[in-house]
Design an enzyme around this catalytic site. Structure first.
Site, PDB file in Angstrom:
ATOM      1  N   GLY A 232      -1.211  -6.377   1.930  1.00 40.32           N
ATOM      2  CA  GLY A 232       0.140  -6.675   1.462  1.00 40.32           C
ATOM      3  C   GLY A 232       1.132  -5.897   2.326  1.00 40.32           C
ATOM      4  N   PHE A 233       2.307  -5.623   1.770  1.00 39.49           N
ATOM      5  CA  PHE A 233       3.310  -4.910   2.552  1.00 39.49           C
ATOM      6  C   PHE A 233       2.836  -3.519   2.958  1.00 39.49           C
ATOM      7  CE2 PHE A 233       6.147  -7.975   0.385  1.00 39.49           C
ATOM      8  CZ  PHE A 233       6.729  -8.513   1.515  1.00 39.49           C
TER       9      PHE A 233
ATOM     10  N   VAL B  93     -13.576  -5.775  -1.876  1.00 38.87           N
ATOM     11  CA  VAL B  93     -14.176  -4.474  -2.157  1.00 38.87           C
ATOM     12  C   VAL B  93     -14.360  -4.343  -3.665  1.00 38.87           C
ATOM     13  CG1 VAL B  93     -13.801  -1.979  -2.080  1.00 38.87           C
ATOM     14  CG2 VAL B  93     -13.150  -3.411  -0.121  1.00 38.87           C
TER      15      VAL B  93
ATOM     16  N   GLU C 259      14.478 -15.385 -11.136  1.00 38.83           N
ATOM     17  CA  GLU C 259      14.425 -16.352 -10.040  1.00 38.83           C
ATOM     18  C   GLU C 259      13.772 -17.657 -10.490  1.00 38.83           C
ATOM     19  OE1 GLU C 259      14.220 -12.884  -6.624  1.00 38.83           O
ATOM     20  OE2 GLU C 259      12.390 -13.839  -7.315  1.00 38.83           O
TER      21      GLU C 259
ATOM     22  N   ASP D 114       1.744  -0.871  -4.931  1.00 39.08           N
ATOM     23  CA  ASP D 114       1.770  -1.071  -6.385  1.00 39.08           C
ATOM     24  C   ASP D 114       0.609  -0.399  -7.106  1.00 39.08           C
ATOM     25  OD1 ASP D 114       4.084  -2.484  -6.287  1.00 39.08           O
ATOM     26  OD2 ASP D 114       3.170  -4.457  -6.501  1.00 39.08           O
TER      27      ASP D 114
END
Lengths: 428, 428
Positions: free
Chosen positions: B11-12, B77, B169, B306
Site C-alpha cells: 500500500g502507501f 503471509v 464520498e 494502518d
C-alpha cells in the site's frame, strides 16, 4: 396498443435491429443477460490486459437512452412460447411479444468434451476475458516464485487451441507480452523464455482467408515467437496440460494456461426455439431460417446473428452461407427490422443478402492480414499497413465516441511504451 | 550477502519504504496478496462506476521495474517468526529476512457482528468496489423490472453506514448517479426517486474535520439529495434492510444496497506479530510501536501504516497519535526505511514525526471541504474551489503519469456529460 417487438440479446445483431426500428411506431423491449453491449472483436485485448473492460463494454440502456421506444431489461430468457407469444425468464417472469427477434449468439463448444472447460476457458464474455487475464498473469507470478526448473518451464508454457482470428490474436499478444511487456519486471525468471504455442487441427491458420494470407499470418506469428502447430488434434486437456496428436505422433504439452478458441456452439435458446416451433437446428445447434430470417410457419419469429444458420440470397446467384462475423450479424439485424416494418404494412418481406466487405485479423504489435472485396476485385495485403487498417477499422466501429477515443489513447500509449496498463488481477 | 529487507504489503506505506531504499545496498523483497498497488482514495470512484479499475491500480512489479534491488512477489503471509527471522506464506513457502517492515493495512470491522458482512460490503479492495458497483447498478435494474410499488421503493433505497470520508464520498456519488447519470435511461422507474441515506452514529459527519466543515459537508450532502441521519445507531443488518435506533426511537430501513463505511480493524497480521513477539495490540488490533516504529525488544521489525498504533514525536511537544490516512502511511514508510539505513550504519534511529498537511473530503460533483495546515495557521474552505483543490491533489498523487492523465480525462468527460463510463456488471 402498439405492436410489441421483443429482441433477445444485445450483441451486434440485436443492437442493430433495435436501432433500425428507431422511427417505427412499435414498442421495443431489448432483453440481455448482461447490462452491456460488448465490442467482441476487441475482447482479446481485455483478456491480454491491453484494454480495460469499460473501454469495450457500453451499458445497453445508455446506448438506447435517446431512443424512447426501447425499454432495456436485464434478464435471461429460458423458454419461448410461440402459441401464447410469450417468453419466460429465469426468475419466472413472462414477457409478451407480437414480433420476436432472437439474437442470443453463441458460446464455446468443446466438441462433447465439457470436462475440458475448467482447464481451457474460451473467450466470449467479459468474465471469460478476466479469467484468461488472471491465468496469464498468474502463470508469470507463480513462475517467479517457483524454484524447480521443470515446473517453472511448465508455468511459462502458454497454449492457444484454435487458429481462427481469436486464436491468432491471443497467441500473438501472449508472445508480445512475454517478449516486450514483462521483461525487466521479474528478478528470478526471464519472461522471454516463455513458450507460446498455437495449436490448429487443420493445415493452416485463418481458414476463412485466402491461402496466401494464411501463410503470411503463420510467418508473422513465427516471427513474433509463436510456435504454430498445424494438423494437430487435441485429445485431452487436464489441470496440468494437454495431449496432442500430430503427424509425428502423440505429444504432451505441460501448461497452466490453456485457452480454447477452437469451437463455437449456438446458444441453448436454439434448442428452446426448436422445442417451441419445431424448427430445424444444424450440427452446431444453429437455427435454420427461411430466406427472410423468419422461422418456417412462424413469420413473426426471426433469428439473426451467430444463432442463425442463414443463407445470403443475391439476385441471380446461388444462396451462400453467411459467415459468423459481426458485419453479418449487423446486416441481419437491419434485415429483420425492415421485415417487421414490411409485415406491419402488409408488404412482402425481402430475403437476406449479405454484403461481404472482407476479412481482417491482427497478429501482434504491427502485423495483420486484410482481405477486402472491392468492385475492382479482391484487395489483399499484410504487415504494418494491414495493421494500421485493422486498427482504424476497429476503433471506427467501436460504440460511442468516448470509447473510440479512449481505446486509441490506450493503444498509442501501449505502442510507444510496450506497457499494458490493465494488468489487474482481482483477488479471489 | 547483502542484508535482506522484507516488506509485507504494498500500500502507501510499503511502496514508500521500498522506494526510500532505492539507493541502499540491500536486497528488498516486497510481498503482497494482490498484484497491484491500489490508490485507495479514489476506490469509491471504481465502486460508483466513474473510473475503471486499471486507472487506480498499477501492477506492483511494474512500479519497481527500474529499481533493481527490489524483488516483487505475489503471496499471502500468514505467520511471522522473529527467532528464525522468517515468514511463512499461505502455500507453506518460507521467506528469510534481516529487517522486516510490516505494512499489511486494515480491513473492515463490523464491531463483532460479522454476520452483517454479506449484506453490507465495505470498501477496501478492488473486489469490494466491484461488488458495490454491482449492487448499486443491479438495484436500479431490478427496480425497472419490479411491478410492486413497495418492493420497487425498497430497491431504490441506498444506505451508507458511516459518515467518514468514504461514507460521505459514496453517499454523495450515489445521489449524483440517481439524480444526474441515470435519468432518461429507464422507462418504468424514475431514478431520481431513489433515496440515499447516510447513517452516522455520532453527532456530525467527517469527525476528523473542524466542526464548521462538518456542518458544511452535511449541508452539501443535503443539497445533493442525501438524507443524513446523525446520532443513529445500527442495531441489525439483514438481506432486506437495516435496523436503526435514533433519538426518535427504533426505525427499519428497507434496502438491497447497504454499504459499510463505519469500522476499520487492523490486518490479522497484527495478531500474528503479537504471537511472535509479545507486542501489544490496541483495541482496533493495531500494533503499538516504539517511537521509531520498531517493536519493543525487536528493533529489526517495524510496523507502519494502518496496522501501526503510532505516535508523532515533534520536538518539545507531547506525542500525538498518527491518523490513519495515506500521508501518515507514506511518512512512516520513509521513516522506517531511514531507520533501517541508520541501523546498518550503527547510528541511532530517529523517532517518527508526522507532518500534517491537512484533510480533504469530496462530497459530490462540485463540492468538497478542505482543512489545510499552513505556517500562517489553518486554511479552511469548502464548495467548488475546495472540489477543484481536491481533484488536483488526488490526481497529482496518483501513481504514474498515464494514470493521472487517464483519470483527468475520465473526470473531464464525466463532468461535461454526467456520464459514468465504467458501468459494467460482470456476469456471475
Amino acid at each position: 396498443m402498439r405492436p410489441q417487438v421483443l429482441i433477445i440479446g444485445c450483441g451486434f445483431g440485436g443492437l442493430e435491429a433495435a436501432r433500425a426500428l428507431r422511427a417505427a411506431d412499435v414498442d421495443i423491449t431489448v432483453i440481455d443477460r448482461t447490462n452491456h453491449h460488448l465490442f467482441q472483436p476487441l475482447l482479446y485485448q481485455v483478456a491480454t490486459a491491453g484494454l480495460s473492460a469499460p473501454s469495450i463494454a457500453a451499458p445497453t440502456r445508455h446506448l438506447f437512452r435517446a431512443q424512447r421506444n426501447v425499454t432495456t431489461l436485464l434478464g435471461e430468457v429460458v423458454a419461448i412460447d410461440a402459441q401464447s407469444r410469450t417468453v419466460t425468464l429465469k426468475d419466472g417472469a413472462l414477457l409478451r411479444w407480437d414480433h420476436l427477434i432472437v439474437a442470443a449468439g453463441a458460446t464455446h463448444s468443446y466438441f462433447g468434451r465439457d470436462e475440458w472447460a475448467p482447464h481451457a476457458p474460451g473467450l466470449k464474455t467479459l468474465d471469460d476475458a478476466f479469467e484468461i487475464r488472471r491465468r496469464v498473469l498468474m502463470a508469470f507470478e507463480m513462475a517467479e516464485r517457483e524454484d524447480d526448473p521443470a515446473r517453472r518451464a511448465a508455468l511459462l508454457q502458454f497454449v492457444v487451441v484454435g487458429g481462427g482470428p481469436t486464436g491468432v490474436e491471443l497467441a500473438g499478444t501472449f508472445a508480445e507480452i512475454a517478449r516486450h511487456t514483462l521483461p525487466g519486471e521479474f528478478r528470478r525468471i526471464d519472461p522471454r523464455q516463455a513458450r507460446v504455442l498455437l495449436v490448429e487441427g487443420n493445415a493452416r491458420v485463418l481458414q476463412a482467408m485466402p491461402e496466401r494470407l494464411s501463410e503470411r499470418a503463420r510467418e508473422q506469428l513465427t516471427a513474433l515467437g509463436v510456435e504454430v502447430k498445424l494438423n494437430a488434434r487435441v485429445t485431452g486437456i487436464d489441470a496440468e496440460g494437454l495431449d496432442l496428436t500430430t503427424a509425428a505422433g502423440p505429444e504432451r504439452l505441460l501448461s497452466r494456461c490453456i485457452v480454447w478458441a477452437a469451437g463455437v456452439a449456438a446458444s441453448p435458446l436454439g434448442r428452446a426455439l426448436a422445442d417451441a416451433t419445431g424448427c430445424t437446428l444444424d450440427r452446431a445447434g444453429r437455427v435454420v431460417v427461411e430466406p427472410d430470417l423468419s422461422l418456417a410457419g412462424h413469420p413473426n419469429i426471426q433469428v439473426i446473428g451467430d444463432l442463425a444458420s442463414a443463407q445470403s440470397h443475391a439476385p441471380g446467384k446461388e444462396p451462400r452461407p453467411v459467415p459468423g462475423v459481426s458485419p453479418g450479424a449487423k446486416q441481419m439485424g437491419r434485415c429483420a427490422a425492415a421485415n417487421i416494418l414490411k409485415r406491419l404494412r402488409g408488404q412482402p418481406t425481402t430475403p437476406f443478402r449479405y454484403s461481404d466487405y472482407g476479412n481482417l485479423a491482427t497478429i501482434g504489435r504491427h502485423s495483420a492480414v486484410v482481405d477486402l472485396g472491392t468492385p475492382a476485385g479482391p484487395l489483399r495485403f499484410s504487415g504494418y499497413l494491414a495493421w494500421l487498417f485493422w486498427l482504424f477499422a476497429h476503433v471506427y466501429f467501436l460504440i460511442g465516441f468516448r470509447n473510440r477515443f479512449v481505446v486509441l489513447m490506450d493503444w498509442a500509449w501501449a505502442y510507444w511504451t510496450h506497457d499494458r496498463h490493465a494488468r489487474v488481477i482481482a483477488q479471489k
